[in-house]
Scaffold this active site. Sequence first.
Site, PDB file in Angstrom:
ATOM      1  N   ARG A 170     -25.388 -48.030-124.826  1.00 17.99           N
ATOM      2  CA  ARG A 170     -26.692 -47.732-124.244  1.00 17.99           C
ATOM      3  C   ARG A 170     -27.670 -48.904-124.414  1.00 17.99           C
ATOM      4  NH1 ARG A 170     -25.697 -43.741-120.781  1.00 17.99           N
ATOM      5  NH2 ARG A 170     -25.181 -41.733-121.740  1.00 17.99           N
ATOM      6  N   ASN A 217     -27.577 -57.853-114.961  1.00 18.24           N
ATOM      7  CA  ASN A 217     -28.050 -57.393-116.269  1.00 18.24           C
ATOM      8  C   ASN A 217     -27.473 -58.212-117.419  1.00 18.24           C
ATOM      9  OD1 ASN A 217     -25.489 -56.397-115.709  1.00 18.24           O
ATOM     10  ND2 ASN A 217     -25.735 -54.634-117.044  1.00 18.24           N
ATOM     11  N   ASP A 218     -26.543 -59.107-117.133  1.00 17.84           N
ATOM     12  CA  ASP A 218     -25.957 -59.960-118.178  1.00 17.84           C
ATOM     13  C   ASP A 218     -26.537 -61.375-118.161  1.00 17.84           C
ATOM     14  OD1 ASP A 218     -24.115 -57.859-118.846  1.00 17.84           O
ATOM     15  OD2 ASP A 218     -22.918 -58.429-117.115  1.00 17.84           O
ATOM     16  N   ASP A 234     -19.818 -58.010-121.878  1.00 15.61           N
ATOM     17  CA  ASP A 234     -20.159 -56.794-121.159  1.00 15.61           C
ATOM     18  C   ASP A 234     -18.875 -55.994-120.973  1.00 15.61           C
ATOM     19  OD1 ASP A 234     -21.604 -54.974-119.538  1.00 15.61           O
ATOM     20  OD2 ASP A 234     -20.895 -56.007-117.759  1.00 15.61           O
ATOM     21  N   LYS A 235     -19.004 -54.724-120.633  1.00 14.08           N
ATOM     22  CA  LYS A 235     -17.810 -53.916-120.422  1.00 14.08           C
ATOM     23  C   LYS A 235     -17.486 -53.756-118.939  1.00 14.08           C
ATOM     24  CE  LYS A 235     -17.741 -49.421-120.433  1.00 14.08           C
ATOM     25  NZ  LYS A 235     -16.989 -49.157-119.184  1.00 14.08           N
ATOM     26  N   THR A 236     -18.393 -53.131-118.212  1.00 13.47           N
ATOM     27  CA  THR A 236     -18.124 -52.809-116.820  1.00 13.47           C
ATOM     28  C   THR A 236     -18.082 -54.077-115.972  1.00 13.47           C
ATOM     29  OG1 THR A 236     -19.269 -50.710-117.110  1.00 13.47           O
ATOM     30  CG2 THR A 236     -18.898 -51.465-114.846  1.00 13.47           C
ATOM     31  N   THR A 250     -22.726 -52.791-123.992  1.00 10.82           N
ATOM     32  CA  THR A 250     -22.593 -52.022-122.761  1.00 10.82           C
ATOM     33  C   THR A 250     -23.701 -50.990-122.659  1.00 10.82           C
ATOM     34  OG1 THR A 250     -21.118 -50.545-121.511  1.00 10.82           O
ATOM     35  CG2 THR A 250     -21.021 -50.415-123.896  1.00 10.82           C
TER      36      THR A 250
END
Length: 1366
Positions: free
Chosen positions: A1007, A1036-1037, A435-437, A911
Amino acid sequence: MERLYWVRHRCLQLISTDRRRGWYSPPSSLPPKSSLDTQDPLVQRLSGKRRVVVSRCGPHQTEYHNFSKGFQDNSIRTTKYTLISFIPMNLFQQFHRAANLYFLFLVLLNWVPVVEAFQKEITMIPLAVVLTVIAFKDAMEDYRRYRYDKKINNTLTHVYSGKQKRYVERRWAEVCVGDLVRLCCNEIIPADMVLLHSSDSNGVCHIETANLDGETNLKQRQVVRDLLQQEQGSEFVPENYSSLIECENPNNDLRRFRGFMEHPGKVRVGLHSENLLLRSCTVRNTETVIGIVVYAGHETKAMQNNSGPRYKRSKLERRLNMDVLWCVVLLLVMCFIGAVGHGFWLSGTQNPIFMIPDTTHPALAGFYMFWTMIIVLQVLIPISLYVSIEIVKLGQIYFIQNDLDLYNPVLDTGVQCRALNITEDLGQIQYLFSDKTGTLTENRMLFRRCTVAGTEYPHKDNAISLEQYEEQGFADAGQSLTLRSRTSKKSLSCKSLSCNRSSVSLNTLTAESDTHSVHDTLRRHTPGAFSSTMECAVVPDPDLQAKLNALSSPMRSALRQEAAEISHIMDFFLALTVCNTVVVSSPTQPRHMVQMPVVRTPLRSLEEMKAMFQKLSLPRFPSSPHQNANTPPSLTKKLFTRGRAASYFPNSSPQTPIKVTLKSPTTPSDTPLNTPSTPVTPVLSSRAWTEDMDDIQKSKDNSADESESEDEDEAEELLYEAESPDEAALVQAAKAYGCTLLGRSPEQILVAFPGTGPLSIPLLHVLPFNSSRKRMSVVVRHPLTGEVVVYTKGADNVIMELAEAAEDGFSRESMERTQKHLDQYAREGLRTLCVAKKVLEEQEYKAWLKRHENAETSIENREELLLESAERLEINLTLLGATGIVDRLQEEVPETIEALQEAGIKVWVLTGDKQETAINIAFACKLLRPTDHILMANCDSKETCEARLHELHHEITEVTKKGMSEDGSSDCVLVIDGRTLDYALQKELQGSFLDLTCCCRSVICCRSTPLQKSQVVRLVRDKLKVMTLAIGDGANDVSMIQVADVGVGISGQEGMQAVMSSDFAISRFKFLRKLILVHGHWCYARLANMILYFFYKNVMYVNLLFWYQFFCGFSGHTMTNSWVLIFFNLLFTSVPPIIYGVLDKDVSGETLLDLPDLYKSGQKSQAYLPSTFWMNILDAFYQSLVCFFIPYFAYAGTDIGVFSFASPINSSALLIILLHQLVESRTVTWIHAALLLFSAFFYYAFVLLFSITCVTCNSPTNPYGVETKVMSEASFYLVCGLTTVLALLPRILFHVFCNTICPSDLARAQKMERLSAQDYCTSLQQWKKNKAAQRLPSRHVPQNLSVNADEPHLTDCNAEAGTILS
């Protein structure tokens, strides 16, 4: 069918006593048979997917007793066993292992007289030892669970007694469904309860869910809506509660609760998760709450989620099982040879004098001998291997969790190993999905700039102040504050409603007044959890500040265009303030008793509002926040402590002061009727206004004493507890402009707006954020116009689509300019959010409300109905503006990703951000390099996607056909958006998508939804047959983490859901580098070598018995006594391999970090290949031949006895096996040496003691004095020495040859470690230079690549940094 279902349920219950309580099986949700037979319509509701709950002491006594038998009590039992069931159940579970079952079969087989090989008791020893060790471990674990269960079940709580008419103390285990439970502050909730009453006048209760999901931020729960209205001004009377609750059956979804409460008048009110208090949570900041138990014991959501430690099968374990099968095949072959040999030997021998006459046919005797040989050669299957592997993995986990390099002193946490059996998989990772954030970035959102009504406000002063702050060296101090939980400076009693908490929210931010001065901000601003002191402060943009000042400016009248813009600005900041779930608190009063003013008179235009401001001579909004720095705290104090507000009361007498507390408004359907349809001249409450103006004037007069005012401000600061850092950043930004969130209740919000003082905003509905809508909305009644307004914020692509229907020219022009600003923000790497609104007509709102209430009271498909209801409302929005928020990279992320890529791991980023933002972050973290070629895939249809994939694959083939990296990939990076990814994941395009990604060095999926993330991981894992690792920090991960072979959770800003679902948990992304490259490599290499060593030593020793069969007529006899035979592998040679598997280091950790290329040996499974397995087996055969035949030829022609002949064979075998491990070890410490010497000493001590004392221990033979006589001869030592040297010589020569002629990277690294520090650095630089030259072959880049027409504005993104193929 119902009867059949009941019979099946009862059978399952009878099979296992108390199974419904065991930790290993989920509780049954089936009601008792009596409830199925009853004709009562109320009870009939139980037979579906619902349950009915009524008060135990209410008027529904008859109904309660009819169906309460189907509910479990509140006692819990997490133990597996009882005193009576321990032995049978533990044995039953242990014999689920095939190895234990196999050895049980051999024990039983040895009791058959015709195939007996050893004494019956002796053959039971290995199995008994293994079973006893594991049973002792299980007993200790179960006893620990028993003590915990007993403590929990005996905890006391207060339950209402219908007989005594009061609340009495009762143990948790005695609480039942339908009981009314009263809890006080800081008490733990004993069962899942629907909240019926709270001492808070607003019906709010705060709970801390740390015991449940690890999150320390407070969650708000509220009383059922109708009950709150009925109880206004009165206490809760248990006898008067006569409502009925119908809800879903128990499940493990912590975030969902569906049901309704039916009152005596058949009025139904929907129940949600906000009405449910979950077991194990703690009541905070609330003096008293009362609830009715709906789920108890193992039916509670906490216990439904108590599934125990995670279990996964590692890749090495799967390979091990296959090799065990090969050993079984080898065993069967050797036994078959023995059986055939015995049959032929009997056929060729005619009545020998040394055999008892037997009429058994040779073929039948051979058949019997086959089973005898299985008993004799049983050690070929390593019974102790599985136990040793468990011990080794526990040792590896201990060292991982105690590695100080993986320790975070800020959080006081290290790495957590939640899955106990896949440590070696860390050393074989080939694909990493991140994931990024919050994973690559800090997830500390910092407001940087915004665009409102199409005008961009860059906030240059804000950016400059942060740069100055970082240059002064405060950045490191800020990092130390990341994720630091804060404790209240003051702890008051529960009576003051500010309970002392041991840990405040992870998501706590201060809401102090901000100023332009950086140093003043640093001095006055209390740091929060998301960011440092400086980062919480926002310096307003002068242009935007000036336009807000126009609200209270009497000098000029706004033009129509300017009025529209200022109206957008007002709504923009109002949306930032109210469109969130932020909870307001303070150090002295964590949850305010907010005193709300009454609803204001509707105002119909901006000009009327300005005229009203001027008429009442309200103070203008100052040009600098510094000018009113002391006003908000002072005014807030008056509002919250004295219960007054600077407010206007329509149609109120000036002589009548009004003190209004926050109450639940009437039902939304009635609210519009109370709102005047025409403007009413407001009448100022002079007394209230004069008092507040006096307060403000006094605060100004006292401002000379600066230190005193600062102390007062610090004591009155506001704390914002946000569920996400985005919300906290936006609330802070709004506050910088004077739009301060002062208080929140389930029904109203208190906001201080420029020029108005505190405003009471009725909160009608909250439509929460979810991953499918990618937005959240609030429905409020506007405090100035009285209109019903929907404020929405969310992902820019979603909001822009919903706002496309705007018709006026100003809105269209504003949208076009806003889109350009969004693209600019994304190119700068900022996270973007759009803000919009919609004004509802009363009739439109009523029609929507009716359908929405039907959705809220539905039990089946509630989520789908609520989603449809939200989507019906969030259309035809008016775009207000957008925000740009920066999220900085975590420290050492670029170095970590670079090292992982050098190690041969393909890193994918999945992401939900825009493509431009993701690309910008990818360049910052070195996932993208300036020389990389970016392949863009943005398609609007499946056919376009298919053509685009083939086109990109052809182009990348042309680019890279003359130069590829070692793994077959190029310097191309694929960037694909969520819509295109949907098409690519369809079955028809999966092959093309994977072929393209295999040619790319990395992939960035933008997205992407949580479902897409898990689908991508599953596709790569299953189709490419590779080892995958997924890492993330948020809910969400979770699906991605669970699908991957190894899941890693980061304990970040978004709660602990990812950690709770992971196999390993770390606090920073940089720790992944050492976890994988060092500990992963070590765990794999150690365990692989240990397993191979186990196979080797067992095969080597068993072959000694096999060779002897050729000289004893394949009779199944052995040349050694049974005790030595059994203990040789069980005791004498079992401990050194365990230490070998825990402590061996082929290369030091520093070298593994310096040379990530060394990790590739684990990816390729070089330590444990089929070839290495068979090489070890062949080496074992060779060593057994040497170990048997050298003593055989040495003693040939002598009169030595069988046991005397076995003595040098056993001694040589022990030395060969121990020294073989010494040859294979890369690290020899004093522990290794001590254990090797101890094993040898233990063997010789045992055999000598056995020889001296044992006369009848090995009936019918007599080993007395054999060992002492043989060891007294010099030939014994000569034979042992020669045998050992000749047996080990080939392996030593093989290592010498390989490490000299064609050394592996690991061997070269081992040589480098023996160099001096200066020579080591020189060799290291040369190594990296050579590897870099191999990875960067010259390539020709074509200049005539086609352009993707689907998203033309994306094709120039970062064109200066890399070639984009789009």
